[in-house]
Design a protein around this motif. Structure first.
Motif, PDB file in Angstrom:
ATOM      1  N   ASP A 140       0.834  -1.202   0.000  1.00  0.00           N
ATOM      2  CA  ASP A 140       0.000   0.000   0.000  1.00  0.00           C
ATOM      3  C   ASP A 140       0.866   1.248   0.000  1.00  0.00           C
ATOM      4  OD1 ASP A 140      -2.350  -1.352  -0.067  1.00  0.00           O
ATOM      5  OD2 ASP A 140      -2.693  -1.302   2.101  1.00  0.00           O
ATOM      6  N   LEU A 141       0.297   2.346  -0.459  1.00  0.00           N
ATOM      7  CA  LEU A 141       0.968   3.652  -0.413  1.00  0.00           C
ATOM      8  C   LEU A 141       0.141   4.592   0.451  1.00  0.00           C
ATOM      9  CD1 LEU A 141       2.144   4.103  -4.123  1.00  0.00           C
ATOM     10  CD2 LEU A 141       3.532   3.497  -2.126  1.00  0.00           C
ATOM     11  N   PRO A 142       0.687   5.091   1.550  1.00  0.00           N
ATOM     12  CA  PRO A 142       2.009   4.755   2.104  1.00  0.00           C
ATOM     13  C   PRO A 142       2.007   3.381   2.757  1.00  0.00           C
ATOM     14  CG  PRO A 142       0.846   6.218   3.573  1.00  0.00           C
ATOM     15  CD  PRO A 142      -0.038   6.079   2.368  1.00  0.00           C
ATOM     16  N   PRO A 143       3.169   2.738   2.876  1.00  0.00           N
ATOM     17  CA  PRO A 143       3.229   1.414   3.506  1.00  0.00           C
ATOM     18  C   PRO A 143       2.953   1.521   5.001  1.00  0.00           C
ATOM     19  CG  PRO A 143       5.435   2.246   3.057  1.00  0.00           C
ATOM     20  CD  PRO A 143       4.489   3.198   2.404  1.00  0.00           C
ATOM     21  N   PRO A 144       2.533   0.449   5.634  1.00  0.00           N
ATOM     22  CA  PRO A 144       2.260   0.495   7.084  1.00  0.00           C
ATOM     23  C   PRO A 144       3.546   0.705   7.882  1.00  0.00           C
ATOM     24  CG  PRO A 144       2.149  -1.756   6.277  1.00  0.00           C
ATOM     25  CD  PRO A 144       2.268  -0.884   5.069  1.00  0.00           C
ATOM     26  N   LEU A 145       3.447   1.537   8.896  1.00  0.00           N
ATOM     27  CA  LEU A 145       4.591   1.835   9.758  1.00  0.00           C
ATOM     28  C   LEU A 145       4.366   1.369  11.195  1.00  0.00           C
ATOM     29  CD1 LEU A 145       5.494   5.422   8.504  1.00  0.00           C
ATOM     30  CD2 LEU A 145       6.525   3.243   7.820  1.00  0.00           C
TER      31      LEU A 145
END
Length: 296
Positions: free
Chosen positions: A64-69
């Motif tokens: 996904d954009l943004p990736p999970p943080l």
């Protein structure tokens, strides 16, 4: 007669201001160094943090954009996929077995060779030691084909003996043991043991080995970590997935079209955790052993 007063050097007017200015600059340089080290540590730790985070997310969420943080709730699902694609826990067991055997044999043979080169006299001692050290100049990839041919001749292809026997007496380990033994083992103590009737094997076991404990701990840590992370040697000699070690097993999960990245990150996190714990516990021992004798 009056005693003349001792002469005193004239005080410079700018001495005090310069000292104060130096003391003011000292904390700023220290904080700048801490900040630089902190930024470097963040860059070094970021891949590990993302690996643990991605281990708890599905493949679609990772891209996904943004990736999970932050951590998700899919760790159990990723572990189920991982154990379905690989005999994962068997691969973990083989990695542990190979690392322990490699560490034990390396400590035994390197300590014996280091003791001999440091404290014993025999013909061609310097020439043999120079030949051992010369092997460190050779690139590691040059040994791949000869090692494979020897393992094939012995019938050791797809066996774990081929992973820990060839490197049991490493040049680096012999050099480390020799350097430490030459300064840590008193010759007078060995002569006293010989006068009391102790043989060479008894001197090695009861006198030399206890004095080599710091260097043995350092070499053991280095060997275990290197064997646990070894990828090239299993790639050359291993054939069946059930006998793979962890690095090779995790690599076999990757494909150009369908890679379960969440499961792969979960396996990588499990493979990394023992090394992180080991290094956190024994980092002081590792540094102390590597720097032993440097001040002397």
């Amino acid at each position: 007669m009056s005693t003349p007063e001792p002469l005193q050097a004239p005080l410079r007017r700018d001495a005090a201001p310069r000292q104060g200015k130096y003391m003011d600059r000292q904390p700023m340089s220290t904080w700048a160094a801490y900040a630089l080290v902190g930024v470097g540590a963040l860059f070094m730790l970021a891949p590990f943090y993302l690996m643990f985070v991605f281990a708890t997310h599905t493949r679609s969420e990772i891209f996904d954009l943004p990736p999970p943080l932050w951590f998700g709730n899919d760790l159990a699902g990723n572990l189920k996929i991982l154990t379905g694609l690989l005999p994962f826990w068997r691969n973990v067991g083989w990695s542990l077995y190979v690392a322990l055997m490699s560490t034990a044999l390396t400590l035994l043979f390197c300590s014996m060779a280091g003791y001999a080169f440091a404290l014993m006299e025999f013909r061609f001692k310097k020439a043999i030691f120079a030949l051992v050290m010369a092997t460190m100049l050779m690139p590691s990839f040059m040994k791949m084909i000869p090692t494979f041919l020897i393992m094939d001749a012995l019938g050791w292809i797809d066996t774990h003996r081929a992973l820990y026997v060839p490197g049991a007496a490493s040049a680096f380990g012999i050099f480390l043991m020799r350097q430490y033994a030459s300064t840590a083992v008193p010759r007078e103590l060995m002569e006293a043991a010989r006068m009391d009737g102790c043989g060479e094997l008894g001197i090695y076991w009861h006198i030399v080995l206890p004095l080599l404990k710091p260097a043995l701990g350092t070499l053991g840590l280095i060997t275990f970590i290197s064997s646990w992370n070894n990828f090239i040697d299993p790639l050359v000699v291993m054939r069946s997935v059930g006998n793979y070690t962890l690095p090779l097993a995790l690599r076999s999960m990757q494909s150009t079209t369908n890679t379960e990245w969440g499961a792969l990150m979960a396996g990588s996190a499990i493979a990394t955790l023992p090394l992180l714990v080991l290094f956190a516990i024994a980092s002081r021992q590792l540094i102390a052993g590597l720097t032993a004798g440097a001040v002397k």
